[in-house]
Write a protein that holds these residues in place. Structure first.
Motif, PDB file in Angstrom:
ATOM      1  N   ASP A 283       0.839  -1.190   0.000  1.00 61.53           N
ATOM      2  CA  ASP A 283       0.000   0.000   0.000  1.00 61.53           C
ATOM      3  C   ASP A 283       0.884   1.253   0.000  1.00 61.53           C
ATOM      4  O   ASP A 283       0.710   2.186   0.780  1.00 61.53           O
ATOM      5  CB  ASP A 283      -0.950   0.006   1.216  1.00 61.53           C
ATOM      6  CG  ASP A 283      -1.983   1.135   1.119  1.00 61.53           C
ATOM      7  OD1 ASP A 283      -2.272   1.576  -0.015  1.00 61.53           O
ATOM      8  OD2 ASP A 283      -2.472   1.586   2.175  1.00 61.53           O
ATOM      9  N   ALA A 284       1.866   1.250  -0.886  1.00 60.58           N
ATOM     10  CA  ALA A 284       2.838   2.347  -0.942  1.00 60.58           C
ATOM     11  C   ALA A 284       3.428   2.408  -2.346  1.00 60.58           C
ATOM     12  O   ALA A 284       3.323   1.456  -3.115  1.00 60.58           O
ATOM     13  CB  ALA A 284       3.945   2.124   0.080  1.00 60.58           C
ATOM     14  N   LEU A 285       4.042   3.560  -2.658  1.00 60.73           N
ATOM     15  CA  LEU A 285       4.679   3.746  -3.970  1.00 60.73           C
ATOM     16  C   LEU A 285       6.150   4.118  -3.789  1.00 60.73           C
ATOM     17  O   LEU A 285       6.517   4.745  -2.789  1.00 60.73           O
ATOM     18  CB  LEU A 285       3.968   4.873  -4.735  1.00 60.73           C
ATOM     19  CG  LEU A 285       2.565   4.561  -5.268  1.00 60.73           C
ATOM     20  CD1 LEU A 285       1.938   5.823  -5.844  1.00 60.73           C
ATOM     21  CD2 LEU A 285       2.629   3.461  -6.326  1.00 60.73           C
ATOM     22  N   PRO A 286       6.979   3.767  -4.763  1.00 60.73           N
ATOM     23  CA  PRO A 286       8.389   4.172  -4.692  1.00 60.73           C
ATOM     24  C   PRO A 286       8.516   5.693  -4.678  1.00 60.73           C
ATOM     25  O   PRO A 286       7.725   6.387  -5.325  1.00 60.73           O
ATOM     26  CB  PRO A 286       8.988   3.591  -5.970  1.00 60.73           C
ATOM     27  CG  PRO A 286       8.060   2.491  -6.379  1.00 60.73           C
ATOM     28  CD  PRO A 286       6.702   2.939  -5.945  1.00 60.73           C
ATOM     29  N   ASN A 435      14.432  -0.642   6.294  1.00 54.16           N
ATOM     30  CA  ASN A 435      13.374   0.363   6.417  1.00 54.16           C
ATOM     31  C   ASN A 435      13.369   1.190   5.140  1.00 54.16           C
ATOM     32  O   ASN A 435      14.188   2.083   4.964  1.00 54.16           O
ATOM     33  CB  ASN A 435      13.605   1.249   7.643  1.00 54.16           C
ATOM     34  CG  ASN A 435      13.418   0.476   8.926  1.00 54.16           C
ATOM     35  OD1 ASN A 435      12.573  -0.422   9.004  1.00 54.16           O
ATOM     36  ND2 ASN A 435      14.216   0.792   9.936  1.00 54.16           N
ATOM     37  N   LEU A 436      12.452   0.853   4.262  1.00 56.40           N
ATOM     38  CA  LEU A 436      12.413   1.459   2.940  1.00 56.40           C
ATOM     39  C   LEU A 436      11.452   2.634   2.949  1.00 56.40           C
ATOM     40  O   LEU A 436      10.263   2.486   3.266  1.00 56.40           O
ATOM     41  CB  LEU A 436      11.960   0.400   1.933  1.00 56.40           C
ATOM     42  CG  LEU A 436      11.977   0.783   0.459  1.00 56.40           C
ATOM     43  CD1 LEU A 436      13.366   1.195  -0.001  1.00 56.40           C
ATOM     44  CD2 LEU A 436      11.457  -0.381  -0.388  1.00 56.40           C
ATOM     45  N   ARG A 437      11.973   3.783   2.605  1.00 57.05           N
ATOM     46  CA  ARG A 437      11.109   4.958   2.533  1.00 57.05           C
ATOM     47  C   ARG A 437      10.299   4.908   1.252  1.00 57.05           C
ATOM     48  O   ARG A 437      10.840   4.760   0.158  1.00 57.05           O
ATOM     49  CB  ARG A 437      11.934   6.232   2.603  1.00 57.05           C
ATOM     50  CG  ARG A 437      12.428   6.535   4.027  1.00 57.05           C
ATOM     51  CD  ARG A 437      13.020   7.919   4.122  1.00 57.05           C
ATOM     52  NE  ARG A 437      14.229   8.027   3.327  1.00 57.05           N
ATOM     53  CZ  ARG A 437      14.729   9.181   2.859  1.00 57.05           C
ATOM     54  NH1 ARG A 437      14.102  10.324   3.094  1.00 57.05           N
ATOM     55  NH2 ARG A 437      15.846   9.204   2.164  1.00 57.05           N
ATOM     56  N   MET A 438       8.989   5.032   1.386  1.00 56.58           N
ATOM     57  CA  MET A 438       8.094   5.008   0.231  1.00 56.58           C
ATOM     58  C   MET A 438       7.112   6.173   0.368  1.00 56.58           C
ATOM     59  O   MET A 438       7.300   7.048   1.219  1.00 56.58           O
ATOM     60  CB  MET A 438       7.372   3.652   0.147  1.00 56.58           C
ATOM     61  CG  MET A 438       8.347   2.470   0.082  1.00 56.58           C
ATOM     62  SD  MET A 438       7.593   0.899  -0.386  1.00 56.58           S
ATOM     63  CE  MET A 438       7.506   1.083  -2.161  1.00 56.58           C
TER      64      MET A 438
END
Ligand code: ZN
Length: 598
Positions: A283-286, A435-438
């Motif tokens: 539920d996220a985008l690059p 921890n990927l920032r999206m």
């Protein structure tokens, strides 16, 4: 039917390679140089006026193209179209720049066409005639795409040497940087950016860098894919998984540029999916303008990694930040919604990034956020690519002398390892968490997602073997020999029969399957044969006319990648070597009379 032309290959052994200076940062003792016969002739590249050489580039047999085109007809390529929310779109404002590529002309729809690109490139050609500060721009014909579109590159040089009549540059004194765009046809920003870089090198802000480096630009490596807005080449083969196998004329063209110019730095410009499976999975985008990664593959010389990180990636990160652009390691994920793993770029020796690393060059994948966006944010995507590539060129110019020394040192280091120590046959990335920032798909706000993350920064060895002196190939393995030579490896032919001490392979298990990368299965022509092998100490009965590929050469790690049979990239797996019994590991330096193939 084979249309490979042996005469198009030149031996790539450097003339009188003298390593007199250690790389400045190295405390290691100079390794012993293993001398080989050193007759060589300068590499010759067809110039605009002499395109005959181009047709000598090996091409994929037509039958293979047709068969693989049929096989890939149903392959999925473009993701379902999606639209950004206003909140997400607002995160990517246009930069205050303007570019003069055809795609940016007022009223122009789509991207720069193949015909427009060709006209533009031909228009940049000029002869500086060796005058001080005068730039020579040469058109390089490196073959044709599968549908017959010329594959053309430009060479930018201020070398103060007179040009040969063919337009060839013999033994340039300055190191070469190779820039490649659009191996994937639906990733246009790389090609548009390389037009901008070409314009600025020809007569703009980047021209002074040519006092330190030469630059070769192949802006559109997959023109068939670009014309169809499609990732793959016309035959359905993924060009950027074809750099060891060389089944496509497009990958062969790049191998030719690498053979001829031996670039010390290579950039491979791509775009990544702005949507992909990320909404369904997280539920996220690059969120990043640029995803970047250098070569990460087994047997990569440590100094290549060190130079990539310290001399190139760190300045690039600073430059992107200074230009208001965000960046992260390159990552991707499979199309399977249930698979929540995110992986850095693959560690197989098949991509341009990794194969170029095994050529002992610094090699970067630069991806802008663009697939699935059409022309949306095109200016920012091109700006991102131009910024990152400019940083690479500036670093290469600033480090030109260091890069030459590094190449000499690493080439010698690799060659000196023949017959000694161990080598890695297969490796895998390290599972970890990240921890990927999206972005929130609706509001565009930052959203950090903790993901299972396969890190390619640290590789785990799965299979390790003693490094042989070289490999023996039966006299009938001409297809493998041609491909190894197309990569730039030196292959010798035995003039006399005799015995070689080494190991043969016997197959203990065989499994027909498909080839995979971190995205899932690779679009490909036909299946592969995975084998498990045992090695058996043997005296190899080598006939006159059979072949020897010594590891006492700079590209030895490419021979290992191609010829250890039980890997997913190997020539046995892809049935280029027709029988495991027709190749062997040679563990003692052969005493037989052999002739290097010209
Ligand atoms: Zn790509």
């Amino acid at each position: 039917m084979q249309s490979w032309n042996l005469k198009s290959f030149t031996r790539q052994w450097p003339l009188g390679l003298a390593v007199t200076t250690l790389w400045a940062c190295s405390a290691a003792p100079m390794p012993a140089w293993v001398p080989l016969p050193t007759s060589s002739r300068p590499a010759v590249m067809a110039a605009a006026s002499a395109p005959a050489e181009a047709s000598a580039a090996p091409v994929v047999p037509a039958a293979q193209v047709a068969a693989s085109a049929a096989a890939s007809a149903g392959a999925a390529s473009a993701p379902a179209p999606m639209v950004e929310s206003p909140g997400v779109a607002a995160r990517f404002p246009d930069p205050l720049v303007s570019y003069n590529t055809p795609a940016f002309e007022p009223g122009h729809a789509g991207f720069t066409s193949n015909a427009e690109l060709r006209t533009l490139m031909h228009g940049l050609v000029r002869d500086g005639q060796g005058a001080a500060n005068a730039t020579t721009v040469r058109l390089l014909q490196v073959g044709s795409s599968q549908t017959g579109i010329p594959l053309e590159a430009l060479q930018f040089s201020r070398e103060p040497v007179p040009l040969a009549s063919t337009g060839a540059t013999a033994s340039p004194a300055r190191p070469t940087v190779l820039l490649v765009g659009e191996q994937h046809g639906d990733e246009p920003a790389g090609g548009e950016a390389l037009i901008v870089v070409a314009q600025e090198l020809a007569q703009g802000a980047l021209a002074p860098l040519l006092d330190r480096i030469n630059v070769v630009i192949l802006p559109r490596a997959n023109p068939d894919g670009a014309a169809a807005d499609r990732r793959l080449t016309a035959s359905g083969i993924d060009e950027n998984r074809d750099h060891l196998l060389l089944r496509t004329p497009e990958a062969q063209a790049q191998a030719q540029l690498e053979r001829e110019f031996k670039p010390v730095v290579v950039v491979d410009a791509h775009e990544y999916s702005a949507f992909g499976p990320y909404p369904a999975k997280f539920d996220a985008l690059p969120r990043f303008d640029a995803l970047v990664q250098y070569a990460m593959v087994a047997n990569l010389p440590g100094f290549v990694t060190k130079a990539s990180e310290e001399w190139f990636r760190q300045p690039m990160l600073q430059s992107l930040k200074a230009h208001g652009l965000s960046t992260e390691w390159y990552y991707t994920t499979s199309a399977d919604p249930a698979d929540k793993k995110v992986s850095m770029g693959g560690v197989q020796p098949d991509t341009m990034r990794n194969v170029t690393g095994l050529r002992n060059a610094v090699s970067f994948l630069i991806e802008s956020r663009g697939v699935g966006l059409g022309r949306t944010h095109l200016l920012r995507r091109v700006y991102t690519q131009v910024t990152a590539i400019t940083s690479v060129l500036k670093s290469a110019a600033a480090r030109a002398d260091d890069m030459q020394k590094l190449r000499g040192y690493v080439d010698a280091e690799v060659a000196a390892k023949a017959c000694r120590g161990e080598m890695i046959v297969a490796a895998q990335p390290t599972p970890s968490e990240y921890n990927l920032r999206m972005l929130d798909p609706l509001t565009g706000a930052d959203k950090t997602v903790t993901v299972a993350w396969d890190s390619a920064l640290e590789l785990h060895s799965l299979k390790v073997r003693a490094r042989p002196c070289g490999y023996w190939l039966g006299a009938d393995q001409t297809d493998a020999v041609l491909r190894l030579r197309a990569l730039g490896l030196q292959v010798q032919r035995l003039d006399e029969a005799g015995e070689l001490r080494g190991e043969t392979y016997t197959v203990t298990a065989r499994d027909f399957g498909e080839r995979n990368d971190v995205r899932g299965s690779i679009a490909d022509a036909g299946g592969v044969v995975h084998v498990k092998v045992e090695r058996v100490a043997a005296l190899i009965d080598a006939r006159a006319g059979s072949y020897y590929v010594g590891l006492d050469q700079p590209l030895a790690n490419l021979a290992i990648a191609a010829l250890e049979p039980d890997t997913q990239s190997s020539y046995v797996t892809h049935r280029i070597v027709t029988d495991v019994a027709r190749q062997a590991r040679v563990l003692m330096q052969p005493a037989l009379k052999m002739t290097p193939m010209e």
